[in-house]
Design an enzyme around this catalytic site. Structure first.
Site, short mmCIF file in Angstrom:
data_model
loop_
_atom_site.label_atom_id
_atom_site.label_comp_id
_atom_site.label_asym_id
_atom_site.label_seq_id
_atom_site.Cartn_x
_atom_site.Cartn_y
_atom_site.Cartn_z
CG ASP A 183 -0.01 11.83 4.05
OD1 ASP A 183 -1.34 11.42 3.71
OD2 ASP A 183 0.70 12.26 4.52
CD GLU A 215 -1.33 -0.31 2.57
OE1 GLU A 215 -1.08 1.13 1.56
OE2 GLU A 215 -0.26 -0.44 3.32
#
Ligand code: IMP
Ligand code: ZN
Length: 354
Positions: free
Chosen positions: A142, A207
């Site tokens: 993460d 993204e």
């Protein structure tokens, strides 16, 4: 066969599915009931609080949903439940090969990261025995948790990749997390070491708009697959240079239409970068990302693609088959999977013809 039925019947390959984001309403309700039975306070009243259908969210709101889901999955019994449920739902949707990904979590006195991963892997083994599906795991880093946690996760992945019982089930590393948190460039040494250890790399890239970060990461030539890659193609806010780097290295893109539309990084299905890359004959694979949070299925994603970009049934067949080459399996395993997919596709063609 109408399009929905056809998309459901296709033997599909799912390469981008986050475990916790894939929880169905039914599973969320099951977890809520378990928490309520324990007398848990401050719980959402229904699954609808976390997974509203037909709505758009900002990326930040999506990450708030993950935070709530993580509160419901804070013990090993819940992890076992979610891993089994999610796999069974992919099986029911005719997914023949699944690369699941998840971020290892630890909670003091409740579970260690090793126990978390063990539980997911045991569920994978159990479900592979019971169903016609092959499953592999990508361990997620993460990007919002910092470099120490990333090195820690890499250690864990290396440990499992050498594990007597589990080594064949771990196929690589994923980097995900809030794209507006942290800087991927700092994670390049981790990626380099992972690659040296033989782990494949799938990285959430571009993204959101971030040309500098995207460029630095692509220049490393370490990436095996790109998650999203929304702002890479010059026709969707990227640049010629970024696109050329992806094309020169032949890096496949994992494309998740509903996820991008519902989280607001892409305006509409028509505006999705699927069409640009497909037009250029670049390898792409249709995926769900978070089928629970974004309230979709892999069949539904194929259908949206077909309807939006006027794909024929033969195009959908080709997309299923092409995905075999994009998996992180060995050549021998890919050959076997290709045979399975081909056999199922032939059966489907036969059913359609009678
Ligand atoms: P988990 O790793 O099984 O807990 O799945 C949920 C996690 O996946 C989230 O907390 C994020 O780190 C990651 N994730 C899910 N969807 C996305 C996405 O669209 N972009 C980036 N990260 C994501
Ligand atoms: Zn993702």
């Amino acid at each position: 066969m109408d399009l929905s039925e056809y998309c459901k019947s296709l033997p599909k390959i799912e390469l981008h599915a986050h475990l916790t984001g894939s929880l169905s309403d039914e599973t969320v309700l099951k977890l809520l009931r378990a928490k309520q039975a324990e007398g848990g306070a401050n719980l959402p009243q229904s699954a609808e609080v976390t997974i509203q259908r037909g709505h758009k969210r900002t990326l930040e709101e999506c990450f708030e949903v993950f935070r709530i889901l993580h509160c419901l999955t804070d013990n090993l019994s819940a992890i076992k439940t979610i891993a089994r449920d999610v796999i069974q739902e992919f099986v029911a949707d005719n997914v023949r090969y699944l690369e699941l990904r998840t971020t290892p979590k630890s909670i003091n006195g409740v579970m260690t990261k090793n126990q978390y991963i063990d539980t997911v892997l045991e569920a994978m083994i159990d479900e592979m025995k019971l169903n016609t599906i092959t499953i592999r795991l990508l361990i997620s880093i993460d990007r919002s948790r910092g470099l120490d946690d990333a090195w820690d996760t890499l250690q864990l992945a290396k440990q499992y990749a050498a594990h007597e019982r589990f080594k064949n089930l771990i196929c690589g590393i994923d980097i995900s997390g809030n794209p507006r948190a942290g800087n991927l460039v700092e994670y390049i040494p981790v990626l380099r070491e992972a690659k040296q250890c033989g782990l494949k790399l799938s990285v959430h890239l571009a993204e959101v708009v971030n040309e500098k970060e995207t460029l630095e990461v692509l220049k490393t030539e370490l990436i095996d697959r790109i998650g999203h890659g929304t702002f890479i193609h010059p026709e969707t806010g990227g640049s010629q240079e970024l696109m050329q780097l992806v094309k020169d290295q032949g890096i496949p893109l994992e494309l998740c239409l509903s996820s991008n539309i519902k989280s607001g990084t892409v305006k509409s299905a028509e505006a999705h970068h699927f069409s640009c890359w497909r037009k250029d004959k670049h390898p792409v694979v249709i995926c769900t990302d978070d089928k629970g949070v974004f309230s979709t299925t892999l069949s539904e994603e194929y259908k949206i693609c077909a309807e939006t970009f006027h794909l024929k049934k033969t195009d959908l067949r080709e997309l299923c088959l092409a995905a075999v080459e994009m998996t992180f399996l060995s050549q021998e395993e890919k050959d076997r999977l290709r045979q399975t997919i081909l056999k199922d596709l032939d059966k489907l063609t036969h059913i359609e013809s009678v």
